[in-house]
Write an enzyme that holds these catalytic residues in place. Sequence first.
Site, PDB file in Angstrom:
ATOM      1  N   GLU A   1      28.701 -26.487  -7.173  1.00  0.00           N
ATOM      2  CA  GLU A   1      28.642 -25.242  -7.967  1.00  0.00           C
ATOM      3  C   GLU A   1      29.860 -25.161  -8.890  1.00  0.00           C
ATOM      4  O   GLU A   1      29.744 -24.843 -10.073  1.00  0.00           O
ATOM      5  CB  GLU A   1      28.699 -24.028  -7.028  1.00  0.00           C
TER       6      GLU A   1
ATOM      7  N   ASP B   1       0.821  -1.214   0.000  1.00  0.00           N
ATOM      8  CA  ASP B   1       0.000   0.000   0.000  1.00  0.00           C
ATOM      9  C   ASP B   1       0.858   1.269   0.000  1.00  0.00           C
ATOM     10  O   ASP B   1       0.499   2.273  -0.587  1.00  0.00           O
ATOM     11  CB  ASP B   1      -0.946   0.018   1.217  1.00  0.00           C
TER      12      ASP B   1
ATOM     13  N   HIS C   1      15.643 -23.897  -7.196  1.00  0.00           N
ATOM     14  CA  HIS C   1      14.839 -23.926  -5.970  1.00  0.00           C
ATOM     15  C   HIS C   1      13.636 -22.984  -6.020  1.00  0.00           C
ATOM     16  O   HIS C   1      12.512 -23.379  -5.700  1.00  0.00           O
ATOM     17  CB  HIS C   1      15.744 -23.592  -4.785  1.00  0.00           C
TER      18      HIS C   1
HETATM   19 FE1  N7H Z   1      13.858 -21.927   0.212  1.00  0.00          FE
HETATM   20  N1  N7H Z   1      18.608 -21.341  -0.436  1.00  0.00           N
HETATM   21  O1  N7H Z   1      19.474 -20.800   0.178  1.00  0.00           O
HETATM   22  O2  N7H Z   1      18.846 -21.848  -1.514  1.00  0.00           O
HETATM   23  N2  N7H Z   1      14.988 -20.418  -0.499  1.00  0.00           N
HETATM   24  N3  N7H Z   1      15.494 -22.763   1.097  1.00  0.00           N
HETATM   25  N4  N7H Z   1      12.670 -23.416   1.026  1.00  0.00           N
HETATM   26  N5  N7H Z   1      12.205 -21.102  -0.590  1.00  0.00           N
HETATM   27  C1  N7H Z   1      14.526 -19.312  -1.159  1.00  0.00           C
HETATM   28  O3  N7H Z   1      13.126 -15.683  -2.678  1.00  0.00           O
HETATM   29  C2  N7H Z   1      16.816 -22.391   0.920  1.00  0.00           C
HETATM   30  C3  N7H Z   1      13.075 -24.407   1.856  1.00  0.00           C
HETATM   31  C4  N7H Z   1      10.915 -21.639  -0.589  1.00  0.00           C
HETATM   32  O4  N7H Z   1       8.480 -17.057  -4.209  1.00  0.00           O
HETATM   33  C5  N7H Z   1      15.616 -18.459  -1.524  1.00  0.00           C
HETATM   34  O5  N7H Z   1      13.086 -15.392  -0.525  1.00  0.00           O
HETATM   35  C6  N7H Z   1      17.649 -23.263   1.721  1.00  0.00           C
HETATM   36  C7  N7H Z   1      12.005 -25.331   2.106  1.00  0.00           C
HETATM   37  C8  N7H Z   1      10.014 -20.725  -1.269  1.00  0.00           C
HETATM   38  O6  N7H Z   1      10.143 -17.096  -5.615  1.00  0.00           O
HETATM   39  C9  N7H Z   1      16.761 -19.077  -1.090  1.00  0.00           C
HETATM   40  C10 N7H Z   1      16.817 -24.123   2.371  1.00  0.00           C
HETATM   41  C11 N7H Z   1      10.927 -24.851   1.384  1.00  0.00           C
HETATM   42  C12 N7H Z   1      10.784 -19.641  -1.685  1.00  0.00           C
HETATM   43  C13 N7H Z   1      16.382 -20.325  -0.452  1.00  0.00           C
HETATM   44  C14 N7H Z   1      15.465 -23.817   1.972  1.00  0.00           C
HETATM   45  C15 N7H Z   1      11.358 -23.641   0.733  1.00  0.00           C
HETATM   46  C16 N7H Z   1      12.149 -19.916  -1.242  1.00  0.00           C
HETATM   47  C17 N7H Z   1      15.556 -17.159  -2.308  1.00  0.00           C
HETATM   48  C18 N7H Z   1      17.119 -25.234   3.317  1.00  0.00           C
HETATM   49  C19 N7H Z   1       9.541 -25.416   1.251  1.00  0.00           C
HETATM   50  C20 N7H Z   1      10.287 -18.415  -2.427  1.00  0.00           C
HETATM   51  C21 N7H Z   1      15.133 -16.001  -1.464  1.00  0.00           C
HETATM   52  C22 N7H Z   1      18.247 -25.367   3.978  1.00  0.00           C
HETATM   53  C23 N7H Z   1       9.219 -26.677   1.356  1.00  0.00           C
HETATM   54  C24 N7H Z   1      10.135 -18.705  -3.907  1.00  0.00           C
HETATM   55  C25 N7H Z   1      13.672 -15.665  -1.572  1.00  0.00           C
HETATM   56  C26 N7H Z   1       9.533 -17.519  -4.647  1.00  0.00           C
HETATM   57  C27 N7H Z   1      13.204 -19.050  -1.460  1.00  0.00           C
HETATM   58  C28 N7H Z   1      17.244 -21.331   0.041  1.00  0.00           C
HETATM   59  C29 N7H Z   1      14.360 -24.509   2.398  1.00  0.00           C
HETATM   60  C30 N7H Z   1      10.542 -22.847  -0.050  1.00  0.00           C
HETATM   61  C31 N7H Z   1      18.166 -18.487  -1.288  1.00  0.00           C
HETATM   62  C32 N7H Z   1      19.165 -23.270   1.813  1.00  0.00           C
HETATM   63  C33 N7H Z   1      12.068 -26.586   2.974  1.00  0.00           C
HETATM   64  C34 N7H Z   1       8.524 -20.920  -1.465  1.00  0.00           C
END
Ligand code: N7H
Length: 453
Positions: A262, A211, A324
């Site tokens: 990587e 908003d 991811h």
């Molecule tokens: Fe993630 N990472 O460092 O790679 N995640 N995540 N996640 N994650 C996101 O956009 C990460 C986990 C989601 O709307 C970012 O906010 C790591 C679980 C969702 O575009 C990064 C772990 C689950 C999104 C990481 C982990 C999710 C997301 C980018 C575990 C669900 C938003 C930052 C150690 C089951 C997607 C951001 C969107 C983003 C990482 C866990 C889900 C960098 C390292 C278990 C929905």
Amino acid sequence: MNKQDIMIDLNQSINSNSEEFKRLSFDLQGNILSPHARDNAAHIFIEFKNPQSARKFIKDYLVGRITSSAKQKADSDAFKTGESNGLRTFINFSFSMNGYRFLDIDEHKTPTDSSFRNGMKSKQRNLNDPLIDFWQGEYQKDWHAVMIVSNKSSKILRNRVSTIKKELNKVIKSIYVEIGKGIRNNEGNHIEHFGYVDGISQPHMLTDKIDDGKISIVNWNPKGRLNLALVEDPGGQGPNSFGSYLIFRKLDQNVKAFRLAEQKLAEKMQISVDYAGAQMVGRYRNGTPLIPISPPQPTSAGKMNDFNYSSDRTTGSKCPFGSHIRKTNQRNSIIPDGVQFPRRGITYGGNLSKNAESGVGLLFMAYNSNIGSQFELMQSSWANSTGFPGGVNSPNGIDSIIGQGNDTGGQVYFKEWGNDSSVLREDKSLGGFVTMKGGEYFFTPSLSFLKNI
Ligand code: N7H
């Protein structure tokens, strides 16, 4: 007045200055609608000794100390105006189904979600989680409750936790404390242990920043309906007594193996390590997404979230389908689908490490209104599923970061951004850098339920 007449419609998002927020926020615990935003947090897992003393502890000691959503907002406003130094402690409290049973809560006051009622252990196979025997010992137990206590200062947090523990010791059989510590990059943004900025993309159930025009919403509007997280609390006393299911998972990260992967991917494709990692995550380390800047650079604007995949639907040559953020949010419509949910995780294990193989990671936390059609679907049918989300290069392999399970097809990466024919298929998906160490489903109930427990 009839309960239905004055109940807030959860099929909307609201501003924190609205009448609706006032009506629901005094009975709703904090951290659900917006993050507690403190970098030091203790997650206190509790096994009570007996139901009577547990109820008394909750009513006489705990409930008055819990931070409601209204209090969380007041604290945050006071900090913004300089009235407070931002050192106020945040506290919330959630029960597992085992806790509801132990305290002998009436059936009609007990939350109904079937995954919650069966507990996370019952979903080990569906989620492709490690066998429970391999979980960290503390998480093999069936805890009754978890309390989150957080503060900006680690010293104040330690003091608060030790005071709370003194009280808890009178009513518990056992306790386990898991410490979370937020880590940041040089720009002050939160990162996780692989080094990437996290917490950028969230459904905003509170629309304040939208908003105010602080968030650009041309290609993606993160407005999230309240019912992505809130459900009526069957034990609540008011017409607007809401709660939310809390998913807690300790996810250990093998930083060394991830960095090696990587590097190897970069060498194989003759691309930079930065670009290889960005294809696994979907964003560069500083948060820059692979869409829409043409071609994106690791140095361009970090926390950009105003994008969708409409220019990249068939092959994923801009942002690979197995990355991811693409696996977990397809952005097919311009607002969050019903699967998206607020994530409230915090890192653990100290400062950013360049080569830890274990002992560092993410305490993944999220609030859902329906665990089966949100968290479980995202983890099992999206992240773990090699066929998802399809496209001409299907199978796309498992989610490069959180995918669990056997992979048959391998992931697809691209040597050149946006060039469909520069495709490389890995024989087997890159993965296994994140290991689930245990967790549980909880319910974060209304304060009126706890007051009358
Ligand atoms: Fe993630 N990472 O460092 O790679 N995640 N995540 N996640 N994650 C996101 O956009 C990460 C986990 C989601 O709307 C970012 O906010 C790591 C679980 C969702 O575009 C990064 C772990 C689950 C999104 C990481 C982990 C999710 C997301 C980018 C575990 C669900 C938003 C930052 C150690 C089951 C997607 C951001 C969107 C983003 C990482 C866990 C889900 C960098 C390292 C278990 C929905």
